[in-house]
Design an enzyme around this catalytic site. Structure first.
Site, PDB file in Angstrom:
ATOM      1  N   HIS A  38       0.834  -1.210   0.000  1.00  0.00           N
ATOM      2  CA  HIS A  38       0.000   0.000   0.000  1.00  0.00           C
ATOM      3  C   HIS A  38       0.868   1.258   0.000  1.00  0.00           C
ATOM      4  CE1 HIS A  38      -3.659  -2.317   0.762  1.00  0.00           C
ATOM      5  NE2 HIS A  38      -4.306  -1.212   0.456  1.00  0.00           N
ATOM      6  N   LYS A 103     -10.060  -8.058   7.814  1.00  0.00           N
ATOM      7  CA  LYS A 103     -10.744  -8.271   9.089  1.00  0.00           C
ATOM      8  C   LYS A 103     -10.486  -7.080   9.995  1.00  0.00           C
ATOM      9  CE  LYS A 103      -6.951 -10.639  11.467  1.00  0.00           C
ATOM     10  NZ  LYS A 103      -6.692 -10.058  12.793  1.00  0.00           N
TER      11      LYS A 103
END
Ligand code: SF4
Lengths: 184, 279
Positions: A38, A103
């Protein structure tokens, strides 16, 4: 709580019908990226470099699989905790990412960007890594190979079992689901 | 004096570490069965069913239960009448290296917290030594996932905070971080000792089976009491809401200073992978 079968790429209409608690079976192409990937992708965008995949309608899965055993498509591949990607996610939504799979809770900035850009956040069962690997039919490293488990991979998935945990209407299952069962 | 060769330690530990990562073990499976029976939310039940199926696949196909195969934590109880031929710490690390390389386990350990380069073989392990009577070596291995470890906390409470303060701290820790730690959880509580002692005890507690109660009836009752309170938080499996947030609470206790009340909460996920071997 509805059940949906979704195929990639996702459209605004696909995303808008999803509500927290809905279960989803996802098939198609998704991309993996976590912390280091990222960082590189967003730094690249800042410097005018293209992303290593077509972001329009895409879903990004936050995962760092275990090494692949000979004869298998991929190692165990369950989701990692999402909040570490919160600083980067809105930037990818601006340019067309439609979904995230991971999650754990997201921050308000991410939730606001999701509502604005019509993006869904799907929860995969953390730790169910051998089960999820079974849904992955093909896996190719497409960028940042030097990052090892954190390299960007293109995955072909079939019937990946997911739950809508944050929708684009402001719903957050981590808040609403808990409210239903909390005994004060 | 009994002699144990360093290579024996390496081989035995490597086996335990690989096996713990592939096979979650009968006690955790029993805990999952009980969790499924107790869980009221449908989404929560679905999560538990996936966890059970995942355990079956991992065991049958000899693949890691979770992709985060953890920090290798080893509690080494070394009998004072045993002599290790070779270097015990090196032997333990060699066992971890072998397990994580040959067993296709993920290497998650970085050389330095700031420089952050992967060591490539998941070493070094975190080793806690204890010298005990006898001529055996007992190694307890745990693969400690980073996601749940990150939700752990320690506090130096005031003695006046007392039992209520301890309960409150445990509840707050799970309430704020539990959803991110892959519930249903096993909670390890270290109570007393010094700052660092409480943390080590909490790790020991988190690696204990959720079915083994503290031998002191007072703390055994506190374990049950905390489990009940934590399951009222409503977090549920994977944080989707539900009645099973924890599979168990384990407490380890040590005497403490008259001005202190240290408490540490080590959060462990459903991937509570541990195993032991005696040499
Ligand atoms: S918290 Fe535990 S179950 Fe969840 S991803 Fe980490 S190691 Fe796996």
């Amino acid at each position: 709580m509805a059940e949906y079968i979704l195929k990639t790429p996702l459209t605004d209409a696909d995303v808008q019908k999803l509500r927290i608690g809905d279960s989803v079976r996802l098939s198609g192409t998704i991309y993996t990226a976590r912390d280091a990937a990222h960082k590189r992708m967003v730094e690249g965008l800042d410097n005018g470099q293209p992303l290593p995949f077509d972001i329009k309608g895409s879903l990004v899965y936050y995962v760092g699989p275990s090494p692949t055993k000979p004869g298998n498509v991929i190692g165990s591949a369950g989701p990692t905790t999402a909040y570490r990607m919160d600083p980067y996610a809105p930037r990818l939504m601006e340019i067309g990412m439609k979904g995230m799979i991971a999650k754990g809770k997201r921050n308000d900035a991410v939730k606001e960007a999701m509502a604005k850009h019509k993006v869904v956040y799907l929860g995969a069962t953390g730790g169910a890594a051998a089960l999820i690997a079974k849904c992955i039919k093909k896996c190719d490293v497409i960028a940042y190979e030097d990052l090892g488990p954190e390299a960007v991979r293109r995955l072909e998935v079939e019937d990946m079992p997911l739950v809508v945990v944050t929708d684009c209407h402001g719903g957050d299952l981590y808040i609403e689901g808990r409210k239903q069962y909390e005994v004060r | 004096m009994r002699t144990v060769k360093a290579e024996e330690v390496t081989e035995a530990l490597a086996k335990v570490a690989v096996n713990a990562n592939y096979d979650i073990g009968p006690e955790m499976l029993r805990a999952f069965d009980q969790a499924l029976a107790a869980e009221k939310s449908e989404a929560g039940q679905e999560v538990i069913r996936q966890i059970q199926e995942n355990a079956r696949i991992a065991r049958q196909e000899c693949v890691p239960y979770c992709q985060d195969t953890g920090f290798a934590v080893v509690f080494a109880e070394v009998g004072q009448d045993v002599h290790v031929e070779g270097n015990l710490t090196d032997a333990i690390n060699a066992g971890i290296r072998k397990a994580y390389t040959a067993g296709y386990l993920r290497k998650s350990i970085l050389n330095d917290p700031i420089e952050r380069k992967n060591t490539g073989d998941n070493t070094p392990a975190v080793i806690h030594y204890d010298v005990v009577p006898g001529d055996k070596i007992r190694l307890t291995f745990g693969a400690k996932g980073g996601g749940s470890e990150n939700m752990s906390k320690q506090a130096m409470l005031k003695p006046a905070d007392g039992l209520e303060g301890v309960k409150k701290f445990v509840l707050e820790t799970v309430s704020s971080g539990g959803a991110n730690a892959c519930p249903p959880l096993v909670i390890g509580v270290g109570l007393g000792g010094t700052f660092e002692k409480s943390c080590i005890l909490s790790k020991k507690a988190a690696m204990r089976s959720p079915f083994h109660r503290n031998p002191d009836p007072f703390y055994a009752a506190l374990e049950d009491d905390l489990k009940e309170s934590l399951n009222k938080l409503g977090i549920g499996p994977m944080g989707y809401g539900g009645t099973v947030t924890v599979l168990g609470v384990n407490i380890e206790v040590h005497p403490c200073h008259l001005v202190a009340l240290p408490v540490a909460v080590n959060v462990n996920c459903h991937a509570d992978r541990h195993g032991e071997v005696e040499l």
